[in-house]
Design a protein around this motif. Structure first.
Motif, PDB file in Angstrom:
ATOM      1  N   ASP A   1     -13.189 -16.723  22.517  1.00  0.00           N
ATOM      2  CA  ASP A   1     -11.859 -15.998  23.019  1.00  0.00           C
ATOM      3  C   ASP A   1     -12.605 -15.848  24.561  1.00  0.00           C
ATOM      4  OD1 ASP A   1     -13.586 -14.045  22.686  1.00  0.00           O
ATOM      5  OD2 ASP A   1     -12.284 -12.993  21.440  1.00  0.00           O
ATOM      6  N   LEU A   2     -13.493 -15.253  24.792  1.00  0.00           N
ATOM      7  CA  LEU A   2     -13.784 -14.770  25.957  1.00  0.00           C
ATOM      8  C   LEU A   2     -13.993 -15.976  27.203  1.00  0.00           C
ATOM      9  CD1 LEU A   2     -14.046 -11.984  27.202  1.00  0.00           C
ATOM     10  CD2 LEU A   2     -16.273 -11.852  26.911  1.00  0.00           C
TER      11      LEU A   2
ATOM     12  N   HIS B   1       0.024  -7.671  15.934  1.00  0.00           N
ATOM     13  CA  HIS B   1      -0.595  -7.391  17.167  1.00  0.00           C
ATOM     14  C   HIS B   1      -1.440  -8.744  17.450  1.00  0.00           C
ATOM     15  CE1 HIS B   1      -3.735  -6.243  14.088  1.00  0.00           C
ATOM     16  NE2 HIS B   1      -4.642  -6.864  15.057  1.00  0.00           N
ATOM     17  N   LEU B   2      -1.723  -8.691  18.765  1.00  0.00           N
ATOM     18  CA  LEU B   2      -2.576  -9.812  19.448  1.00  0.00           C
ATOM     19  C   LEU B   2      -3.900  -9.630  19.500  1.00  0.00           C
ATOM     20  CD1 LEU B   2      -0.133 -11.698  21.772  1.00  0.00           C
ATOM     21  CD2 LEU B   2      -0.722 -12.663  19.743  1.00  0.00           C
ATOM     22  N   PRO B   3      -4.857 -10.540  19.328  1.00  0.00           N
ATOM     23  CA  PRO B   3      -6.226 -10.413  19.945  1.00  0.00           C
ATOM     24  C   PRO B   3      -6.082 -10.241  21.578  1.00  0.00           C
ATOM     25  CG  PRO B   3      -6.127 -11.960  18.378  1.00  0.00           C
ATOM     26  CD  PRO B   3      -4.768 -11.792  18.654  1.00  0.00           C
ATOM     27  N   GLU B   4      -6.886  -9.351  21.929  1.00  0.00           N
ATOM     28  CA  GLU B   4      -7.178  -8.764  23.272  1.00  0.00           C
ATOM     29  C   GLU B   4      -6.924 -10.027  24.289  1.00  0.00           C
ATOM     30  OE1 GLU B   4      -6.575  -6.088  24.696  1.00  0.00           O
ATOM     31  OE2 GLU B   4      -6.990  -6.286  26.503  1.00  0.00           O
TER      32      GLU B   4
END
Lengths: 268, 300
Positions: free
Chosen positions: A15-16, A38-41
């Motif tokens: 993701d990062l 909710h969404l992952p950051e």
């Protein structure tokens, strides 16, 4: 279909990397991996930047003979709303039968009867999901006997009868060519490419003479060649790199995205 | 009447009272002597340290050392960190680990799947680390740390003395009880010995830390701290990037100059509520693929 550009499959393991990688125009998420509240950051960050996020389902089993599991479709619809997706997708396959889950995307018999079932399920799914629906061709290690339609004809009639979009996986076209002896160029000639939503590109590996579409190895040149074949017929609105395991360095992922861009540029 | 050990109860208690404080004095004097020895300053520039890992161990012991190796391997893309702070090996790439420490961290990450950085630190910091002996020897050679043997000697001496004082006191107690003598005062003193043992531990507290830098060692840490980058932008000049390991070596994950990586490695406060696909019936922390399941072939 809006121009998506070049994208990569968003996975929590990278993701990062995806969030920070230059030249990622859009991402695709496996819908079943997201909560609907909710969404992952990193997805939130990407959305804030205006990067389109496309939910991709793997479990609807749209070609299955059993009644469609509408809860799964509703989950997909909710994820699509959460990310404000321009479209959603799943596969032309079945994954469940007789109470068992195969864990694989299983090919459909290319018969009129199977097409009727698929069309009915796709229409039901479309009635639940608020966004355009795209369907993806899969890689198969076997074909059911007594096919009444070619794969291209099967997909074309699916598009005609449901008004769905096509998500063409060129790696799957290549895998089928290797394992089943199909002709990707001939199939591309027959497909209604004007209904193309975007394209999947992925890597694989040959084991004991069988090509496995693993999404865990580098993209072979031959897959990029099939992408080139497609681009020669019609410029795809988007091309997405899928990587699901054995993630390489960011530099290697960026290199694969650059290779995709090179193919697109060569056919601009 | 014959007195046990030739000492009356009163005489024994007087001697015992003095003996009770002897180990405490030894602990205090030992700590003082070691501090004095550690305060001998000799010129040594932090840039002369053989590696950043020496600085990390000097500043924070094994845990800091492992943190620094993780930061270094992440920077060199041999490890990847995701937004939840989970590590994974990249499996490819041209940069290979240089020393046994780096290989050990890579092996641990691979063995544990996609562990959090803190799990890797915990797993490795308590065990024997490959290559640590060399770092310790070189820090000792440059007189940057107080030899562990000195500290161990003081601790063992104090512990031995208290064991002896307790043993003598218990023996006298048994003798006293067997002769039907009053033992209330001795019992009280034995209780006092236990309290003083705690006091001695506090006095020797400075000796129990994993790494005790000398004054020179502390100056080296201060010098490196003054030089470290506070923050790096995403497009930081690559020439500045090796400083990442130095920053983590001095201040741990919380000092990582890359804000995104720092937040992943050392979340600022509570774990982020929206960190994605962990838990829940339809979710998996090791994200599902677009393949729709297991097997060697994806097909999707």
């Amino acid at each position: 279909m809006e121009d998506l550009g070049v994208g990569i499959g968003w996975r929590s393991e990278i993701d990062l990397s995806v969030e920070r990688m230059a030249g990622v125009d859009f991402v695709e998420v496996v819908a079943e991996n997201l909560h609907t509240d909710h969404l992952p950051e990193s997805l939130r960050v990407l959305r804030e930047r205006g990067v389109p996020v496309l939910p991709h389902a793997v479990s609807l089993s749209l070609g299955g003979a059993e009644p469609l599991d509408t809860q799964r479709v509703e989950h997909l619809a909710a994820v699509a709303r959460l990310v404000d997706a321009p479209l959603v997708s799943d596969h032309v396959c079945f994954v469940r039968a007789g109470g068992l889950d195969s864990g694989h995307l299983m090919p459909l018999p290319r018969t009129r009867e199977a097409l009727d079932v698929l069309v009915a399920n796709v229409k039901t799914a479309q009635s639940i999901v608020d966004t355009p629906f795209a369907l993806e061709n899969i890689a198969a290690l076997l074909e059911w006997p007594d096919a009444e339609l070619t794969e291209a004809r099967f997909l074309s009639e699916l598009v005609e009868r449901t008004d769905c979009l096509l998500l063409i996986d060129v790696a799957n076209l290549y895998a089928n060519a290797r394992n089943l002896g199909t002709d990707p160029a001939a199939m591309l000639d027959e497909l209604p490419l004007e209904r193309l939503a975007y394209v999947h590109v992925a890597g694989g590996v040959e084991v004991n003479g069988v090509y496995h579409d693993t999404h865990a190895h580098a993209v072979p040149q031959e897959v990029l060649d099939v992408l080139g074949e497609l681009c020669a017929r019609r410029r795809p609105p988007g091309v997405l790199l899928e990587r699901d395991d054995l993630y390489p360095t960011d530099a290697e992922l960026a290199g694969e995205l650059a290779s995709i861009r090179d193919v697109l540029a060569a056919h601009a | 009447m014959d007195e046990p050990w030739g000492l009356s109860g009163e005489q024994f208690l007087e001697i015992y009272a003095a003996a009770m404080f002897a180990p405490l004095m030894v602990a205090a004097i030992g700590a003082l002597v070691i501090r004095r020895l550690a305060d001998r300053a000799e010129p040594f520039d932090h840039t002369n340290l053989p590696t950043t890992y020496h600085l990390a161990y000097l500043a924070g012991g094994c845990a800091r050392l492992v943190e620094t190796v993780i930061a270094e391997l992440t920077h060199r893309q041999l490890l990847r960190i995701n937004g939840e702070g989970r590590l994974s090996t990249t499996g490819s790439g041209t940069d290979k680990p240089l020393d046994p420490l780096e290989q050990e961290v890579l092996d641990t990450v691979q063995r544990k799947g996609t562990p959090s950085a803190s799990i890797v630190v915990t797993a490795l910091a308590d065990g024997p680390l490959l290559g640590l002996d060399r770092i310790q020897e070189e820090l000792l050679r440059d007189r940057l740390v107080v030899p562990a043997a000195w500290r161990m000697r003081v601790r063992r001496t104090v512990a031995g003395l208290y064991l002896a004082v307790l043993t003598i006191g218990l023996a006298r107690l048994i003798v006293g009880i067997s002769l039907d003598r009053p033992v209330g005062s001795l019992l009280g003193m034995l209780f006092g010995v236990l309290l003083l043992t705690g006091g001695a531990l506090v006095a020797a507290k400075g000796l129990t830390q994993e790494v005790l830098p000398t004054r020179t060692g502390r100056a080296v840490i201060e010098g490196a701290t003054a030089d470290r980058p506070r923050r790096l932008s995403l497009d930081a000049d690559s020439a500045a990037l090796p400083a990442i390991a130095a920053a983590v070596g001095i201040g741990g994950f919380a000092a990582h100059p890359d804000v995104d990586v720092r937040h992943a490695l050392a979340p600022p406060s509570a774990p982020p509520a929206s960190s994605g696909d962990s838990g829940g019936s339809s979710c998996s922390s090791s994200s599902g693929s677009s393949c729709g399941g297991g097997g060697s072939s994806c097909g999707g």
